[in-house]
Enzyme design. Structure first.
Site, PDB file in Angstrom:
ATOM      1  N   HIS A  53     -44.289  54.256 -97.808  1.00  0.00           N
ATOM      2  CA  HIS A  53     -45.641  54.585 -97.366  1.00  0.00           C
ATOM      3  C   HIS A  53     -46.251  55.599 -98.327  1.00  0.00           C
ATOM      4  O   HIS A  53     -45.531  56.341 -99.019  1.00  0.00           O
ATOM      5  CB  HIS A  53     -45.607  55.167 -95.962  1.00  0.00           C
ATOM      6  CG  HIS A  53     -45.269  54.171 -94.905  1.00  0.00           C
ATOM      7  ND1 HIS A  53     -45.563  54.384 -93.574  1.00  0.00           N
ATOM      8  CD2 HIS A  53     -44.662  52.952 -94.968  1.00  0.00           C
ATOM      9  CE1 HIS A  53     -45.164  53.339 -92.866  1.00  0.00           C
ATOM     10  NE2 HIS A  53     -44.601  52.465 -93.683  1.00  0.00           N
ATOM     11  N   GLU A  55     -47.765  58.467 -97.894  1.00  0.00           N
ATOM     12  CA  GLU A  55     -47.403  59.866 -97.681  1.00  0.00           C
ATOM     13  C   GLU A  55     -45.981  60.150 -98.158  1.00  0.00           C
ATOM     14  O   GLU A  55     -45.721  61.193 -98.774  1.00  0.00           O
ATOM     15  CB  GLU A  55     -47.521  60.233 -96.192  1.00  0.00           C
ATOM     16  CG  GLU A  55     -48.922  60.101 -95.645  1.00  0.00           C
ATOM     17  CD  GLU A  55     -49.211  58.728 -95.018  1.00  0.00           C
ATOM     18  OE1 GLU A  55     -50.073  58.667 -94.139  1.00  0.00           O
ATOM     19  OE2 GLU A  55     -48.577  57.733 -95.418  1.00  0.00           O
ATOM     20  N   CYS A  83     -48.109  57.530 -89.877  1.00  0.00           N
ATOM     21  CA  CYS A  83     -47.211  56.926 -88.889  1.00  0.00           C
ATOM     22  C   CYS A  83     -46.162  57.965 -88.477  1.00  0.00           C
ATOM     23  O   CYS A  83     -46.020  59.010 -89.124  1.00  0.00           O
ATOM     24  CB  CYS A  83     -46.546  55.681 -89.475  1.00  0.00           C
ATOM     25  SG  CYS A  83     -45.239  56.048 -90.657  1.00  0.00           S
ATOM     26  N   CYS A  86     -43.809  59.061 -91.379  1.00  0.00           N
ATOM     27  CA  CYS A  86     -44.420  59.970 -92.343  1.00  0.00           C
ATOM     28  C   CYS A  86     -44.650  61.349 -91.739  1.00  0.00           C
ATOM     29  O   CYS A  86     -44.417  62.370 -92.387  1.00  0.00           O
ATOM     30  CB  CYS A  86     -45.727  59.376 -92.857  1.00  0.00           C
ATOM     31  SG  CYS A  86     -45.485  57.886 -93.846  1.00  0.00           S
TER      32      CYS A  86
END
Length: 166
Positions: A53, A55, A83, A86
């Protein structure tokens, strides 16, 4: 334009570029003391790694750049609502501030919301859909695993360890 808006625009620009390259609409900018330390985009489409992801990619790059697994004092600016994975990484690294542009509600019509995962995690562990079993196995051959780790960490020269619990 405020500083936060400027960094959010940069995260959104990263996300747009990622969409143009076939990726998902997520970008992140990691900042410390007003300076960009690292950026990241969602790379699942190229890596087939579901943990890439935006992040997390920014956190990985910042940790390398700063030479530390601790990112205290850093702020993440993300195109979308982080999410739970993260967000947990932010907590584990010492990041205590995140600003995002698109909410879970914005992402819902596109299948980009993680609200259902947040709702699942809010349930008591026994009521969650993921089966998690605690089996307290402690083979005695080499002693307690956590004690072994603490002893090794205490034997390291000052400043060479990370202190993270995960």
């Amino acid at each position: 334009m405020t500083t936060a808006e400027r960094f959010l625009c940069e995260a959104i620009d990263l996300a747009r570029d990622n969409v143009r390259r076939g990726g998902r609409p997520f970008g992140a900018v990691l900042v410390k003391n007003g300076a960009i330390i690292a950026t990241g985009v969602n790379e699942i489409h190229t890596t087939q790694d579901p943990t890439t992801h935006a992040e997390l990619q920014a956190i990985r790059a910042a940790s390398r750049a700063l030479g530390s697994s601790r990112l205290d004092g850093c702020v993440i600016y993300a195109s979308g609502h982080p999410c739970p994975m993260c967000l947990s990484a932010m907590y584990l690294t010492g990041i205590r501030e995140v600003t995002y542009a698109y909410s879970n509600e914005d992402g819902e019509p596109y299948g980009l919301s993680t609200a259902a995962i947040y709702a699942e995690l809010a349930k008591p562990p026994a009521h969650q859909s993921l089966k998690a079993t605690h089996l307290p196995l402690r083979p005695d051959a080499e002693g307690d695993l956590y004690q072994m780790w603490r002893d090794a960490a205490q034997a390291k020269p000052e400043g060479s360890g990370s202190g993270s619990s995960a």
